[in-house]
Every structure is written in C-alpha cells, then in structure tokens.
Design an enzyme around this catalytic site. Structure first.
Site, PDB file in Angstrom:
ATOM      1  N   ALA A   7       0.848  -1.204   0.000  1.00 24.64           N
ATOM      2  CA  ALA A   7       0.000   0.000   0.000  1.00 24.64           C
ATOM      3  C   ALA A   7       0.874   1.242   0.000  1.00 24.64           C
ATOM      4  CB  ALA A   7      -0.895  -0.002   1.238  1.00 24.64           C
TER       5      ALA A   7
ATOM      6  N   ARG B   4       2.364  -7.928   4.976  1.00 25.08           N
ATOM      7  CA  ARG B   4       1.500  -8.982   5.538  1.00 25.08           C
ATOM      8  C   ARG B   4       0.341  -9.313   4.604  1.00 25.08           C
ATOM      9  NH1 ARG B   4       0.635  -5.624  10.871  1.00 25.08           N
ATOM     10  NH2 ARG B   4       0.366  -4.150   9.140  1.00 25.08           N
ATOM     11  N   ARG B   5      -0.155  -8.330   3.864  1.00 30.49           N
ATOM     12  CA  ARG B   5      -1.327  -8.578   2.998  1.00 30.49           C
ATOM     13  C   ARG B   5      -0.862  -9.077   1.631  1.00 30.49           C
ATOM     14  NH1 ARG B   5      -4.183  -2.868   3.651  1.00 30.49           N
ATOM     15  NH2 ARG B   5      -1.991  -2.320   3.851  1.00 30.49           N
TER      16      ARG B   5
ATOM     17  N   ASP C  83       6.129 -10.325   8.179  1.00 26.42           N
ATOM     18  CA  ASP C  83       5.891  -9.292   9.188  1.00 26.42           C
ATOM     19  C   ASP C  83       7.268  -8.859   9.682  1.00 26.42           C
ATOM     20  OD1 ASP C  83       5.402  -7.897  11.577  1.00 26.42           O
ATOM     21  OD2 ASP C  83       3.593  -9.061  11.986  1.00 26.42           O
TER      22      ASP C  83
ATOM     23  N   SER D 110      10.770  10.336   8.544  1.00 27.79           N
ATOM     24  CA  SER D 110       9.625  11.249   8.584  1.00 27.79           C
ATOM     25  C   SER D 110      10.096  12.587   9.124  1.00 27.79           C
ATOM     26  CB  SER D 110       8.533  10.703   9.509  1.00 27.79           C
ATOM     27  OG  SER D 110       7.511  11.668   9.704  1.00 27.79           O
TER      28      SER D 110
ATOM     29  N   TYR E 101       5.486   7.790  18.329  1.00 18.53           N
ATOM     30  CA  TYR E 101       5.762   7.783  16.881  1.00 18.53           C
ATOM     31  C   TYR E 101       6.971   8.680  16.594  1.00 18.53           C
ATOM     32  CZ  TYR E 101       5.291   8.213  11.830  1.00 18.53           C
ATOM     33  OH  TYR E 101       5.545   8.197  10.473  1.00 18.53           O
TER      34      TYR E 101
ATOM     35  N   LYS F 205      10.745   7.693  14.881  1.00 19.24           N
ATOM     36  CA  LYS F 205      11.335   8.322  13.690  1.00 19.24           C
ATOM     37  C   LYS F 205      12.618   9.085  14.044  1.00 19.24           C
ATOM     38  CE  LYS F 205       8.498   6.671  10.605  1.00 19.24           C
ATOM     39  NZ  LYS F 205       8.956   5.767   9.537  1.00 19.24           N
TER      40      LYS F 205
ATOM     41  N   GLY G 264       6.810  14.880   4.975  1.00 21.01           N
ATOM     42  CA  GLY G 264       5.737  15.424   5.819  1.00 21.01           C
ATOM     43  C   GLY G 264       4.455  14.668   5.488  1.00 21.01           C
TER      44      GLY G 264
ATOM     45  N   PHE H  11      -2.118   5.705   6.046  1.00 19.62           N
ATOM     46  CA  PHE H  11      -1.431   5.996   7.310  1.00 19.62           C
ATOM     47  C   PHE H  11      -2.395   6.496   8.407  1.00 19.62           C
ATOM     48  CE2 PHE H  11       0.819   9.051  10.022  1.00 19.62           C
ATOM     49  CZ  PHE H  11       1.937   8.342  10.418  1.00 19.62           C
TER      50      PHE H  11
HETATM   51  P1  NDP Z   1       0.326   2.877   4.693  1.00 19.65           P
HETATM   52  O1  NDP Z   1      -0.441   2.512   5.925  1.00 19.65           O
HETATM   53  O2  NDP Z   1      -0.415   3.311   3.494  1.00 19.65           O
HETATM   54  O3  NDP Z   1       1.304   1.697   4.298  1.00 19.65           O
HETATM   55  C1  NDP Z   1       2.085   1.044   5.272  1.00 19.65           C
HETATM   56  C2  NDP Z   1       2.724  -0.179   4.655  1.00 19.65           C
HETATM   57  O4  NDP Z   1       3.548  -0.809   5.659  1.00 19.65           O
HETATM   58  C3  NDP Z   1       1.706  -1.196   4.215  1.00 19.65           C
HETATM   59  O5  NDP Z   1       2.122  -1.760   2.994  1.00 19.65           O
HETATM   60  C4  NDP Z   1       1.730  -2.243   5.319  1.00 19.65           C
HETATM   61  O6  NDP Z   1       1.452  -3.524   4.762  1.00 19.65           O
HETATM   62  C5  NDP Z   1       3.195  -2.182   5.744  1.00 19.65           C
HETATM   63  N1  NDP Z   1       3.403  -2.682   7.088  1.00 19.65           N
HETATM   64  C6  NDP Z   1       2.933  -2.190   8.250  1.00 19.65           C
HETATM   65  N2  NDP Z   1       3.302  -2.960   9.273  1.00 19.65           N
HETATM   66  C7  NDP Z   1       4.040  -3.983   8.736  1.00 19.65           C
HETATM   67  C8  NDP Z   1       4.685  -5.110   9.277  1.00 19.65           C
HETATM   68  N3  NDP Z   1       4.653  -5.341  10.598  1.00 19.65           N
HETATM   69  N4  NDP Z   1       5.353  -5.945   8.454  1.00 19.65           N
HETATM   70  C9  NDP Z   1       5.388  -5.708   7.120  1.00 19.65           C
HETATM   71  N5  NDP Z   1       4.786  -4.647   6.542  1.00 19.65           N
HETATM   72  C10 NDP Z   1       4.113  -3.807   7.346  1.00 19.65           C
HETATM   73  O7  NDP Z   1       1.329   4.036   5.183  1.00 19.65           O
HETATM   74  P2  NDP Z   1       2.430   4.883   4.391  1.00 19.65           P
HETATM   75  O8  NDP Z   1       2.618   4.364   3.033  1.00 19.65           O
HETATM   76  O9  NDP Z   1       2.085   6.305   4.578  1.00 19.65           O
HETATM   77  O10 NDP Z   1       3.700   4.579   5.304  1.00 19.65           O
HETATM   78  C11 NDP Z   1       4.912   4.043   4.799  1.00 19.65           C
HETATM   79  C12 NDP Z   1       6.066   4.630   5.602  1.00 19.65           C
HETATM   80  O11 NDP Z   1       6.101   6.035   5.416  1.00 19.65           O
HETATM   81  C13 NDP Z   1       5.984   4.410   7.106  1.00 19.65           C
HETATM   82  O12 NDP Z   1       7.269   4.105   7.601  1.00 19.65           O
HETATM   83  C14 NDP Z   1       5.527   5.766   7.636  1.00 19.65           C
HETATM   84  O13 NDP Z   1       5.930   5.984   8.958  1.00 19.65           O
HETATM   85  C15 NDP Z   1       6.234   6.675   6.663  1.00 19.65           C
HETATM   86  N6  NDP Z   1       5.714   8.033   6.546  1.00 19.65           N
HETATM   87  C16 NDP Z   1       4.409   8.247   6.205  1.00 19.65           C
HETATM   88  C17 NDP Z   1       3.943   9.555   6.091  1.00 19.65           C
HETATM   89  C18 NDP Z   1       2.519   9.871   5.794  1.00 19.65           C
HETATM   90  O14 NDP Z   1       2.096  11.019   6.046  1.00 19.65           O
HETATM   91  N7  NDP Z   1       1.727   8.959   5.243  1.00 19.65           N
HETATM   92  C19 NDP Z   1       4.859  10.681   6.274  1.00 19.65           C
HETATM   93  C20 NDP Z   1       6.195  10.324   6.650  1.00 19.65           C
HETATM   94  C21 NDP Z   1       6.598   9.047   6.744  1.00 19.65           C
HETATM   95  P3  NDP Z   1       0.611  -4.693   5.437  1.00 19.65           P
HETATM   96  O15 NDP Z   1      -0.456  -4.057   6.280  1.00 19.65           O
HETATM   97  O16 NDP Z   1       0.092  -5.449   4.254  1.00 19.65           O
HETATM   98  O17 NDP Z   1       1.610  -5.474   6.215  1.00 19.65           O
HETATM   99  C1  8X3 Z   2       3.907  10.896   9.099  1.00 20.36           C
HETATM  100  C2  8X3 Z   2       3.676  12.357   9.034  1.00 20.36           C
HETATM  101  O1  8X3 Z   2       3.061  14.424  10.436  1.00 20.36           O
HETATM  102  O2  8X3 Z   2       1.697  12.445  10.717  1.00 20.36           O
HETATM  103  O3  8X3 Z   2       5.199  10.607   9.499  1.00 20.36           O
HETATM  104  O4  8X3 Z   2       3.917  12.502  11.618  1.00 20.36           O
HETATM  105  S1  8X3 Z   2       3.074  12.941  10.529  1.00 20.36           S
END
Ligand code: NDP
Ligand code: 8X3
Length: 266
Positions: A21, A43-44, A69, A149, A162, A166, A193, A199
């Site tokens: 995702a 995981r999915r 995982d 992040s 969180y 980070k 950001g 998320f």
């Molecule tokens: P999503 O929730 O859209 O995607 C998260 C992904 O991580 C999914 O594919 C999920 O897959 C996977 N995941 C979560 N837990 C596990 C696990 N235990 N083992 C394997 N895979 C896992 O979030 P984002 O794409 O936004 O997040 C991706 C990264 O970006 C994260 O590290 C997040 O902290 C970081 N980030 C996000 C921001 C935002 O605003 N969205 C900003 C800054 C950083 P599945 O559930 O299938 O396992």
């Molecule tokens: C994800 C962005 O602002 O929600 O890392 O922490 S924030």
C-alpha cells in the site's frame, strides 16, 4: 510507454518492505518503471500479488512477493536466507514498512500501540538491515534507504512514541553511515511530511472520517511524490550519498504549521 530516466537502476534488484500500500507500493512502481527487479514484502499477500502481477505485465520485470511481518525476526531471517540461496540478495534495501497508532498524550497512551510502532518502525527496520547488510558488506556495494519522517525532526503533541521511533530512524541513518565508512555502501533516508495514504486510517484505528480530515483544505504529498524522491536518491552516482532528504507539501512548513484553505478559496 514509460522511458526509464535512470539507466543505472535497470536490472538492479530492489527489496521494499511494506509494499502492499501507500508509499511502498508507489516506490515499487517507480523502480519497476526503471527496469529494476523487485522483492516485495508485507503482511497482505493478496495486495502484494496484485501489484506484482501488474508490474510484471507492464514492465516485463521479475517481481517476487513474500508474506512477512517485519516485527518477526525469524520471518525476516528466513526470507533473507531464501534470497541468498536463490542469488537474489538486493542491491537496494528500502525500509519502508511503518505505522503510527493514536495521537494521545503520553499519560493516556495505549501501550499496545507503542509496542506496534517500536517493533515495526525501529526493530523491524533493524532486523531487515542486520539480515541484508552483511551481504552488501561482502560485495562492498549496496544502498539502504529508510523512509523516515519529518516526525523524526520535530515532535508534535500526541506524537510522542511515533516521534521517538522516527528520531530513532534518523539516529540509525547517521550511525549506519559511520559504521560503513570505508565501504561503498550508502545509507540514506527520505523524510516526508504529510502524505495521503492509509497511514491516518491506521493511526486512528479505522476512523475514516477523522483520517480524511487530516488531508482536507490543502494539497498533501502523494505516495508518487515520495517515490520519485526515493528513485532520485537511489539513482545518484555512486560517489554521491544523499544522506537525508526532507520533503514537505508546500502548504506545510513544519509538523504544525499547515495552511488549510477555506472551501472555494484559491
Ligand atoms: P500505509 O499505511 O499506506 O502503508 C504502510 C505499509 O507498511 C503497508 O504496505 C503495510 O502492509 C506495511 N506494514 C505495516 N506494518 C508492517 C509489518 N509489521 N510488516 C510488514 N509490513 C508492514 O502508510 P504509508 O505508506 O504512509 O507509510 C509508509 C512509511 O512512510 C511508514 O514508515 C511511515 O511511517 C512513513 N511516513 C508516512 C507519512 C505519511 O504522512 N503517510 C509521512 C512520513 C513518513 P501490510 O499491512 O500489508 O503489512
Ligand atoms: C507521518 C507524518 O506528520 O503524521 O510521518 O507525523 S506525521
């Protein structure tokens, strides 16, 4: 037809955690478009397989998907052992899997969510790195890219744990670079950001209305925006190490200075 823009990524093998995702899936698409081969984990499995099949058909690349995982060290190690046996150790490791849970003051925080964040964002990243890096060191080549992040730069109310995870990623990017001095291995982080993905649904435990509001009134980053930065970082010439790249939406200047427009406002 997509024309690859970074010939040095073609036929490179890229492992991406959390590719089912959001940002991870977009990173997979960005590397696929460059002709890289992919090792995708999450995981999915159904979502991974669907993405993998599309990318194979569209770009004619090799894509292998693994249900895993990152919190489970034995699963991580078994995956990397299989990759080694099959000659598929990646050239580039993207530690993307991560999540946030809740936005609560520390004294009201939910320890189950703390465990999930620490185990995924910090320990999962460490397990993947520890399993893959020795092969990179032996080859004296490789690139590890963390998705950090802006939450690792500036704390915000309720972000506490969180933020701490980070900040840890930032420390690990710096520490790994020190440990790897004298090798050709690069360690980078891309630190976004606000990016509109699943998320916030995960953070607010399925409260879709609350999650939607996070992205209202301004233009957040897309997963593709972040993936393009990751592609750029990976494609830099071998003597260039982009250690940290911070990327905000233009409407956001730090985690709590965000300009939201009224409906109808330009
Ligand atoms: P999503 O929730 O859209 O995607 C998260 C992904 O991580 C999914 O594919 C999920 O897959 C996977 N995941 C979560 N837990 C596990 C696990 N235990 N083992 C394997 N895979 C896992 O979030 P984002 O794409 O936004 O997040 C991706 C990264 O970006 C994260 O590290 C997040 O902290 C970081 N980030 C996000 C921001 C935002 O605003 N969205 C900003 C800054 C950083 P599945 O559930 O299938 O396992
Ligand atoms: C994800 C962005 O602002 O929600 O890392 O922490 S924030």
């Amino acid at each position: 037809m997509h024309v690859p823009v970074s010939p040095n990524l073609s036929r490179r093998r890229v492992l991406i955690t959390g590719a089912s995702a959001g940002i991870g899936a977009a990173i997979a698409r960005a590397f696929a478009a460059e002709g890289s081969h992919l090792e995708l984990g999450a995981r999915r499995m159904a979502k991974l397989e669907e993405l993998g099949e599309r990318l194979r058909q569209e770009y004619g690349i090799e894509v292998n998907c693994r249900r895993m995982d990152v919190r489970d060290r034995s699963q991580v190690e078994a995956w990397v052992e299989d990759l080694a046996q099959e000659g598929r150790i990646p050239d580039i490791l993207v530690n993307n899997a991560g999540l946030s849970r809740d936005l609560l003051p520390i004294h009201e925080g939910r320890p189950d969510g703390w465990d999930e964040m620490i185990d995924t964002n910090v320990k999962g990243l460490l397990y993947m790195t520890r399993a893959i890096l020795p092969y990179m060191v032996t080859r004296d080549s490789g690139h590890v890219i963390h998705i950090g992040s802006t939450a690792g730069d500036t704390v915000y109310p309720g972000g506490n744990v969180y933020n701490a995870t980070k900040f840890a990623v930032k420390a690990l990017t710096e520490g790994m670079n020190l440990d790897l001095v004298g090798t050709r291995i690069r360690v980078s982080s891309v630190d976004p950001g606000l990016v509109e993905t699943e998320f916030s649904q995960v953070r607010f435990r399925g409260d879709e209305e609350r999650a939607r509001k996070v992205y209202q009134g301004y233009t957040p980053l897309s997963s593709e925006d972040v993936a393009e930065v990751v592609r750029y970082v990976a494609a830099a010439p071998p003597h260039v190490n982009l250690v940290r790249t911070v990327v905000y939406p233009t409407d956001q200047r730090n985690p709590y200075v965000l300009h939201r427009r009224e409906e109808g406002e330009e």
